[in-house]
Structures are given as structure tokens and as C-alpha cells.
Design an enzyme around this catalytic site. Structure first.
Site, PDB file in Angstrom:
ATOM      1  N   HIS A 127       0.825  -1.227   0.000  1.00  0.00           N
ATOM      2  CA  HIS A 127       0.000   0.000   0.000  1.00  0.00           C
ATOM      3  C   HIS A 127       0.856   1.273   0.000  1.00  0.00           C
ATOM      4  O   HIS A 127       0.330   2.360  -0.220  1.00  0.00           O
ATOM      5  CB  HIS A 127      -0.915   0.046   1.233  1.00  0.00           C
ATOM      6  CG  HIS A 127      -1.958  -1.037   1.241  1.00  0.00           C
ATOM      7  ND1 HIS A 127      -2.831  -1.234   0.196  1.00  0.00           N
ATOM      8  CD2 HIS A 127      -2.267  -1.978   2.181  1.00  0.00           C
ATOM      9  CE1 HIS A 127      -3.633  -2.258   0.494  1.00  0.00           C
ATOM     10  NE2 HIS A 127      -3.306  -2.729   1.677  1.00  0.00           N
ATOM     11  N   ASP A 164      -2.700 -10.717  -2.225  1.00  0.00           N
ATOM     12  CA  ASP A 164      -3.253 -10.196  -0.973  1.00  0.00           C
ATOM     13  C   ASP A 164      -4.708  -9.804  -1.258  1.00  0.00           C
ATOM     14  O   ASP A 164      -5.033  -9.388  -2.361  1.00  0.00           O
ATOM     15  CB  ASP A 164      -2.438  -8.961  -0.551  1.00  0.00           C
ATOM     16  CG  ASP A 164      -2.834  -8.419   0.821  1.00  0.00           C
ATOM     17  OD1 ASP A 164      -2.096  -8.686   1.784  1.00  0.00           O
ATOM     18  OD2 ASP A 164      -3.868  -7.725   0.912  1.00  0.00           O
ATOM     19  N   HIS A 166      -6.331  -7.344  -0.411  1.00  0.00           N
ATOM     20  CA  HIS A 166      -6.490  -5.913  -0.686  1.00  0.00           C
ATOM     21  C   HIS A 166      -5.640  -5.524  -1.899  1.00  0.00           C
ATOM     22  O   HIS A 166      -4.539  -6.060  -2.081  1.00  0.00           O
ATOM     23  CB  HIS A 166      -6.043  -5.085   0.526  1.00  0.00           C
ATOM     24  CG  HIS A 166      -6.748  -5.461   1.786  1.00  0.00           C
ATOM     25  ND1 HIS A 166      -6.168  -6.261   2.750  1.00  0.00           N
ATOM     26  CD2 HIS A 166      -7.996  -5.172   2.232  1.00  0.00           C
ATOM     27  CE1 HIS A 166      -7.030  -6.440   3.739  1.00  0.00           C
ATOM     28  NE2 HIS A 166      -8.147  -5.803   3.450  1.00  0.00           N
ATOM     29  N   ASP A 253      -4.708 -12.949   3.663  1.00  0.00           N
ATOM     30  CA  ASP A 253      -5.904 -12.403   4.329  1.00  0.00           C
ATOM     31  C   ASP A 253      -7.218 -12.653   3.600  1.00  0.00           C
ATOM     32  O   ASP A 253      -8.269 -12.202   4.051  1.00  0.00           O
ATOM     33  CB  ASP A 253      -5.723 -10.902   4.611  1.00  0.00           C
ATOM     34  CG  ASP A 253      -5.037 -10.158   3.484  1.00  0.00           C
ATOM     35  OD1 ASP A 253      -4.783 -10.774   2.433  1.00  0.00           O
ATOM     36  OD2 ASP A 253      -4.754  -8.966   3.653  1.00  0.00           O
TER      37      ASP A 253
END
Lengths: 316, 226
Positions: A127, A164, A166, A253
Site C-alpha cells: 500500500h 493479498d 487488498h 488475508d
């Protein structure tokens, strides 16, 4: 059987994130425990971290930003840029060690001492933007790794696979104009999950158009849908791009037992995914493959997920 | 919230004596669909849309360049004044974007010319300008996570939710309140600037709120047939 590096360093536990935060040092202990209990420690080459030379951080991040993060640590700040980014006085050094360890793993791979590696690092990176920390991330580990491969090892084309749950906004934005780095991400649909980017129509810009690909997945979906979408989107993209090295943003995740998302993947899917990636690395990249830990917050599931992940890399 | 803040100020306009092809080229060049027609004092006298232009241009003109020479002559004689809408629906710079939204929806049009008290054209506000404004209102340009909480339709529910999230030091991009299928219920959509939603979700659940399955989220109900 392959020569697989396993990057782990107890100093990665020194980055502390305060109360009610999912990105905790226990995550890495769970990862280590899983690999230890799976009897894999004698089979891997242990890699310990060294501090990254700041010049490599600067290939991706703004100098002012790097100084700002350092200053925040030295002055004892507990939060950086956004309440998500909880930190302590060791955060800056830990982030440098994360990058340093990954670059060391790459060096070992390029020198032929190992074939591939799993880098169990904290803090995560995907991120982190050019001059902004975000979503528990400070330095964009994988992006720096891609630049290191290109500048230090004259690698032309780097393929990044980010599974991931996200979207890796930072990695995408850093390479969206760049046709030499392909960024592929599969993640929970941005209308339902952080950070709200990674929509199907984000395909890169300017000369990088066509070298970014996103696969958003609706909440509640699991293994079958993920497998179908990987075959539909990732495999043809890499078949035409033919990366010289593959970097993986490994996030666990999306597991059904991880409460950071509404995606319902099983441990078996993660194994399947790594098998596909290993096969792609064999086809295009002489097996050269570096996996870097991003998210994954279920302390109960991380041991088995990490163990199965490394087993695939070892190709026993 | 005023139209003057969201409208396009540099309006591409056309004269009522201009030809159809001039309008066609202007629409194409600027990638727009509406041309206000103004007089020498910049007073609004009409509106012409790409549909008005297309409806008088024979299909062959788009397709076959050779035919253009012949057909062009007939169409070329037409003036904007022949195809424009006279006294078009318009809006004031001091109207709000909500006014613009409702008027555009009611009139089923794509854009409103913005006209001051003297009848002079000050701008144009299109569906696209409104979309941009509401994209900003939603806050989706900034990183965050959308939640959906089912609440009873009674005073004070929103305060509890906002307080619970604020106590965690998390800021809001937006909070929308939507209709819900069940009578007496509302769906609240906070867009929160955090990735750490698991903790917030647990907290809200412990407070007795119901978090809706994302696949059941619905911002609006389509009008029924009857």
C-alpha cells in the site's frame, strides 16, 4: 527439490503497532512456527536481514518522505500519516531491514545459491505510495525489489503477482506508466474493501497501458471463482509478458478464517495458487521467484499457510 | 453546493445562424453533447444537442464520404435556429446541485445551461459535472473501506455509529443513509479511512448493530412497475 531461501529475522518483531491492531509481531512468530513444525527448517536456506542501503529505497520513494518517516520514529511518534499506521521507535529500522533482507534474498538467487525464496518480513509494503505511508505499509518492499532487479542485475521484465486480498495501490501507482514491470492483482472488489482501488478498468497509463491488470472479486467468493479468474486473467497476461523474474506479494488475508475480508479462500487454494506461480516461473523466468509477505492476520491459520507456501517453493 | 461551484465555466457556444456542420464539428472536437445558442450579448436563446444534429444528418453522411458532397448541400442550408430548442430549461448559478439533479431527472435531459438574472449565460452543468460532484461527496477518491450497518429508523442511531468509529481515531470519507427493504429500517453506509475494519466491525456488533452481508447492500431500490 529446490533450493529455497527463507528470510526471517527476529528484529522484524520490533516494529510494534499498539492495541487493537491486526498487523502484530505474533504474525511472524506464527509463520516461523508453521515452518518449524512442518519440519522445513533443515530444508531451507535461512537468510537473515541486513539494513538496506538507502539508495535502493530512493529508487521508489521520495527523499523527503524517507526523512519524514525517520524523523517521526526518532521523535517517538506513535502514528504516521493515518491512524492505520501505528508505529514505534524501531519502525524505520525494521522497514529498512525488511527491504535489506529481500534484496539479500534476490542477490542469493541471482548468484545461483538459491532458486527462490519466501521473505517473511514486517512491515508489509504494497500500500505504500511514492511519498505516503498507507494501510500498515511504509516502504514498498516489492516495488523496491523490482527496481533492484532491474538496476543491479540488468533484469528487463519483472512480473509482480499480488494475491493479498487488498489491492496493492502503491505498487500499481509506482509502475502504472512502466511497460517493463507488469503488475497483476486479484483482490476483493474495491467497492467492498480497502483501499478502494484496483477496479477492472485500471490497466496502466501512457506507455504502461496494458501492463497493469486487476481482477476484483465479489464478497463471499472462494476457491472455484478465484481459480477461474486466475486462469482467465493472470495466465494469458503472463504468457504474453514473459517476465524474467516473478515477485509475489503474498497476502493470506483472503482466507475464510481471516476477518479482514469477506473472501472465503481455503488453505488448499493458496497451495494451488503457488503451484501455478511456480509453474509460470519455470516457464518464463528460469524458476526465479521471490515471495514477499504482505497481509494475513489469522494467527490460527498463518502457521499452516506459511508451511504449505514454503513446501510449494521447495517442490518436494 | 451551488451550481456555480460545480458547473463548467468555459462554455462552448454557437450562433443561431451557424450551420449544422459547424455544430457537428464543434461537438466532435470538444467531445461534448450540448451547445447553448447565444446572441451577441451572450444571452441564452436556445440549446442544441448532438441528438438534434444527428437527427437532421442523413445516415449516409456518417458512413460514405463521397455521398457527403451531394447530401451536404441540402443539409448545409439548415441553420442552428431551425433545429435548436427555443427557451430551453435552465438554472441559476445560485441554485444548488440538488436542484440541478432533481431538474435534470424530472426533465430527462443531459445538461442545464446556467443563466444569471439578466439572461446571460454563465456556464453549463451536465450529468457528468454532477457525477464528479457526487464522486467527491462519496469520498471514494481517498483510500478507505465501506461498511453497511442496518439500523432501526429512530433518532440517535447515526450518532452512536459515528461516535463508536470516531473513538477509534478513524475519520470518515462519507456517511450515506439508504432505504432498506424492511419497513422501519435504514441502511447506513460509513466510508471510513482505515484498513483496520475487523476491529470496528466487532465493536459495532458488540453494540448490537447488524452488519449487512455486502452482497445484500443496496443504495437504492428501483421503482416498481405499478
Amino acid at each position: 527439490m529446490r533450493k529455497t531461501g527463507f528470510l526471517f529475522d527476529r528484529r522484524y518483531l520490533l516494529h510494534e503497532t499498539g492495541s487493537y491492531h491486526p498487523e502484530v509481531p505474533e504474525r511472524l512468530e506464527a509463520v516461523y512456527r508453521g515452518i518449524e513444525k512442518g519440519g522445513l527448517l533443515p530444508k531451507v536456506k535461512m537468510v537473515s536481514a541486513s539494513m538496506a542501503d538507502r539508495k535502493w529505497i530512493e529508487t521508489v520513494h521520495d527523499r523527503v518522505y524517507i526523512d519524514r518517516l525517520n524523523d517521526a520514529c526518532v521523535s517517538g511518534q506513535k502514528v504516521f500519516d493515518c491512524p492505520d499506521n501505528q508505529m514505534c521507535s524501531e519502525t524505520f529500522n525494521t522497514a529498512l531491514l525488511a527491504v535489506g533482507g529481500i534484496l539479500d534474498s534476490i542477490r542469493l538467487m541471482m548468484q545461483g545459491e538459491i532458486d527462490n525464496a519466501f521473505c517473511a518480513v514486517r512491515p508489509p509494503g504494497h500500500h505504500a505510495e511514492h511519498s505516503e505511508a498507507m494501510g500498515f505499509c511504509y516502504f514498498n518492499n516489492v516495488a523496491i525489489a523490482a527496481r533492484y532487479l532491474q538496476m543491479e542485475w540488468q533484469i528487463d521484465r519483472v512480473g509482480i503477482i499480488d494475491f493479498d486480498v487488498h489491492h496493492g495501490n502503491g505498487t500499481q501507482h509506482l509502475f502504472e506508466k512502466d511497460a517493463t514491470v507488469f503488475y497483476y492483482s486479484i483482490h476483493q472488489h474495491p467497492s467492498f474493501a480497502f483501499p478502494g482501488t484496483g477496479r477492472e478498468f485500471e490497466n496502466g497509463t501512457a506507455t504502461g497501458y496494458g501492463y497493469t491488470k486487476n481482477t476484483p472479486v465479489l464478497p463471499g467468493q472462494g476457491d472455484e471463482e478465484y481459480k477461474r479468474l486466475i486462469q482467465r486473467d493472470l495466465e494469458p497476461a503472463f504468457e504474453s509478458f514473459k517476465p524474467d523474474v516473478i515477485l509475489v506479494s503474498t497476502g493470506f488475508d483472503g482466507h475464510v478464517d481471516d476477518d479482514m475480508s469477506d473472501i472465503c479462500l481455503s488453505t488448499q487454494w493458496y497451495t494451488w495458487m503457488m503451484e501455478q506461480i511456480r509453474a509460470m516461473a519455470d516457464r518464463y523466468s528460469q524458476g526465479r521467484l521471490i515471495s514477499v509477505l504482505e497481509g494475513g492476520y489469522s494467527l490460527a491459520r498463518l502457521p499452516e499457510l506459511a508451511c504449505e507456501h514454503v513446501k510449494v517453493l521447495l517442490d518436494e | 453546493m451551488f451550481v456555480s461551484k460545480s458547473m463548467t465555466r468555459r462554455v462552448i457556444t454557437i450562433d443561431k445562424n451557424a450551420g449544422i456542420f459547424e455544430a457537428y464539428e464543434k461537438l466532435k472536437e470538444h467531445r461534448i453533447r450540448h451547445l447553448p445558442v447565444v446572441d451577441a450579448d451572450n444571452r441564452l436563446i436556445g440549446m442544441v444537442t448532438d441528438r438534434d444534429i444527428r437527427s437532421v444528418m442523413p445516415y449516409e453522411l456518417f458512413k460514405d464520404p463521397d455521398l457527403q458532397k451531394i447530401e451536404k448541400n441540402a443539409v448545409a442550408k439548415m441553420k442552428i435556429a431551425d433545429v435548436m430548442t427555443v427557451k430551453p430549461v435552465h438554472i441559476s448559478p445560485f441554485s444548488t446541485i440538488q436542484d440541478a439533479l432533481l431538474l435534470i431527472e424530472e426533465q430527462r435531459i443531459g445538461a442545464l445551461p446556467v443563466v444569471d438574472g439578466d439572461g446571460r449565460l454563465k456556464g453549463i452543468i451536465s450529468v457528468r459535472d454532477l457525477l464528479r460532484a457526487f464522486t467527491n461527496v462519496l469520498g471514494i477518491g481517498d483510500p478507505g473501506t465501506l461498511l453497511c450497518i442496518l439500523v432501526d429508523e429512530k433518532v440517535g442511531q447515526l450518532k452512536k455509529i459515528v461516535d463508536a468509529i470516531t473513538e477509534e481515531g478513524i475519520s470518515f470519507g462519507s456517511v450515506l443513509v439508504g432505504r432498506y427493504w424492511d419497513k422501519g429500517k435504514r441502511a447506513v453506509f460509513p466510508y471510513v479511512h482505515t484498513q483496520n475494519v475487523a476491529h470496528i466491525k466487532r465493536k459495532l456488533t458488540q453494540m448490537g448493530f447488524t452488519l449487512l452481508d455486502p452482497m445484500e447492500w443496496c443504495l437504492d431500490q428501483l421503482p416498481t412497475d405499478e
